[in-house]
Structures are given as C-alpha cells and as structure tokens.
Write an enzyme that holds these catalytic residues in place. Structure first.
Site, PDB file in Angstrom:
ATOM      1  N   HIS A 224      17.244 -16.314  28.813  1.00  0.00           N
ATOM      2  CA  HIS A 224      16.994 -14.874  28.980  1.00  0.00           C
ATOM      3  C   HIS A 224      17.284 -14.180  27.647  1.00  0.00           C
ATOM      4  CE1 HIS A 224      17.304 -11.220  31.883  1.00  0.00           C
ATOM      5  NE2 HIS A 224      16.975 -10.810  30.673  1.00  0.00           N
TER       6      HIS A 224
ATOM      7  N   GLU B 197      13.156 -15.626  31.059  1.00  0.00           N
ATOM      8  CA  GLU B 197      13.391 -14.385  31.784  1.00  0.00           C
ATOM      9  C   GLU B 197      13.502 -13.225  30.814  1.00  0.00           C
ATOM     10  OE1 GLU B 197      16.147 -16.085  35.450  1.00  0.00           O
ATOM     11  OE2 GLU B 197      17.094 -14.970  33.815  1.00  0.00           O
TER      12      GLU B 197
ATOM     13  N   HIS C 104      21.507 -15.628  40.207  1.00  0.00           N
ATOM     14  CA  HIS C 104      22.555 -14.695  39.846  1.00  0.00           C
ATOM     15  C   HIS C 104      23.784 -14.924  40.720  1.00  0.00           C
ATOM     16  CE1 HIS C 104      23.369 -11.252  37.149  1.00  0.00           C
ATOM     17  NE2 HIS C 104      24.369 -11.061  37.990  1.00  0.00           N
TER      18      HIS C 104
END
Length: 241
Positions: A43, A70, A190
């Site tokens: 990410h 991401e 997450h």
C-alpha cells in the site's frame, strides 16, 4: 481455501526508520512466497513512509504469486498501477495523512469516479477490488462501478470480536451475502489476526482472499517469519465452513 496475501508495509517501515536497505523488502516478499503465501500486498502512499513506488516496480519483476497494490487512486497512483500492471488493484479512499486506512468508499456518491478508474485498470487486464465498509448498499454500488471484487474493511470486526464474535461478524455476513448475490469476488482485510481470522472465514467461507500485514509481521517478531506465515495458513486450512 481462502488465499493469504501478506501485506509487507511494516517491513518497509523498519527499513525506512534507519535508511539503507535493511531489511530488504523484496527479499522478504520472495521469502514469504516461498513460505507458502498466495500473494503479496503493498500500500504505497505519496509520502513514501513505508512502501515506495520503486518498491512496487521491483516487486513486480520478481514475484511469482499475485501482487495486490492498494491505494487511493490519485493520478500518481493510477500511473504507477497502469505501469506495473499487478494482478489486482484495491481502491482505498485513504487521506494522504491517514495513519492507516480508516473507512471504505461511498460507492454511490463516487460512482462516476470509481467507474472511470476501474475502466482504465480493466483496459490493462488488472482485477479491481473496491474497499468498502460492511454495508450491502456499498457492496451493490461497487458492482455498478464495474468492480470485480470488494474488500470488506474488517477493523470493526476485529475491535468487537473479543466481546461478542457473533455480533461482530453479523454485518460482514450480510455484506458478504450481497457480494455473492451481485456476483462479486470477496476479499477482507485490516486487523485480522491469529485470534480472529478463523472465526471470520468460518462464517464467510466464500471469502476469496485476506490481506494481513500488521498482525502477521508483529507475530513474526515472536514466532519467526516462516513459522508465522505457516500459522496463518493453518488457520485458513482448518476452516470449517
């Protein structure tokens, strides 16, 4: 079996805290692949505080499993993804100063924007997943944007799991069922951990992929990286759907 994609951002955080290339995020990623993970997630953020854009380029050259990139589709991110062409891009609406992702897309309000970005990635043959809160309307909205998958933002599940697992997962089951009705693939990520992962996937066994970083890399400090990847894979393998 639900696939495990390991987010290696925290490895890059350690590297960046000292400068140089120790630990080597590319080497770590290839080792994680060798330990049995199904993919690598990164990410990158504009400030380069962990994974950097060049890391993404270097990873794409060597990885043999799926690379999932991401991020918030700002112009520089879109250009990077189009250049690298990972197997999957996950669109996340994080602000530039966010410590970590903290909300999913409103796929109704941002339908036009997300549809355009999704179309551009599809033209490069990239699978598109949209990061959403566990709300059926947002899942259905992702379908209208042309997404291939949704990733359910599981922070609330992880936070509420210790007190009442059934209540914690209920909204996720409803959102996952909507994804299945819409013909969308299903990811999750997450704050999933060794504590809460198996229960989540047992309740939603049609989850295609989980991307796990913070908890897994933290566990690796105690158990070692190879053993930790194996522990997470075992949790997924032993799911009773």
């Amino acid at each position: 079996m639900t696939k495990l994609s390991v987010n290696i951002n925290k490895i890059a955080v350690i590297r960046n805290s000292r400068g140089g290339n120790l630990p080597d995020v590319v080497l770590a990623a290839t080792r994680i692949e060798g330990f049995g993970a199904d993919g690598i997630t990164v990410h990158p953020r504009p400030d380069g505080r962990h994974i950097r854009y060049d890391d993404v380029r270097n990873l794409k050259r060597v990885l043999t499993t799926e690379l999932n990139v991401e991020g918030n589709p700002i112009p520089s991110f879109v250009d990077l993804v189009l250049e690298v062409a990972p197997a999957q891009v996950t669109l996340v609406p994080d602000a530039h100063d966010a410590i970590t992702s903290n909300a999913g897309w409103d796929t109704l309000t941002h339908r036009e924007f997300l549809s355009d970005v999704t179309r551009r990635f599809h033209e490069r043959g990239i699978r598109v997943s949209i990061f959403v809160d566990p709300e059926p309307a947002m899942v259905a909205g992702a379908k209208t944007c042309g997404a291939d998958r949704v990733e359910l933002y599981t922070e609330a599940y992880a936070r509420e799991y210790p007190e009442d697992p059934a209540r914690a997962v209920a909204s996720y089951v409803a959102a996952a069922e909507e994804a299945r009705r819409q013909g969308l693939g299903l990811n999750a990520g997450h704050d999933l951990s060794l504590e809460n992962l198996r229960y989540y996937v047992e309740r939603i066994p049609w989850t295609d992929e989980v991307s796990i970083g913070h908890a897994l890399i933290s566990d690796a400090l105690y158990y070692g990286l190879e053993n930790t990847v194996g522990l997470y894979l075992r949790e997924l393998k032993n799911v009773r759907g």
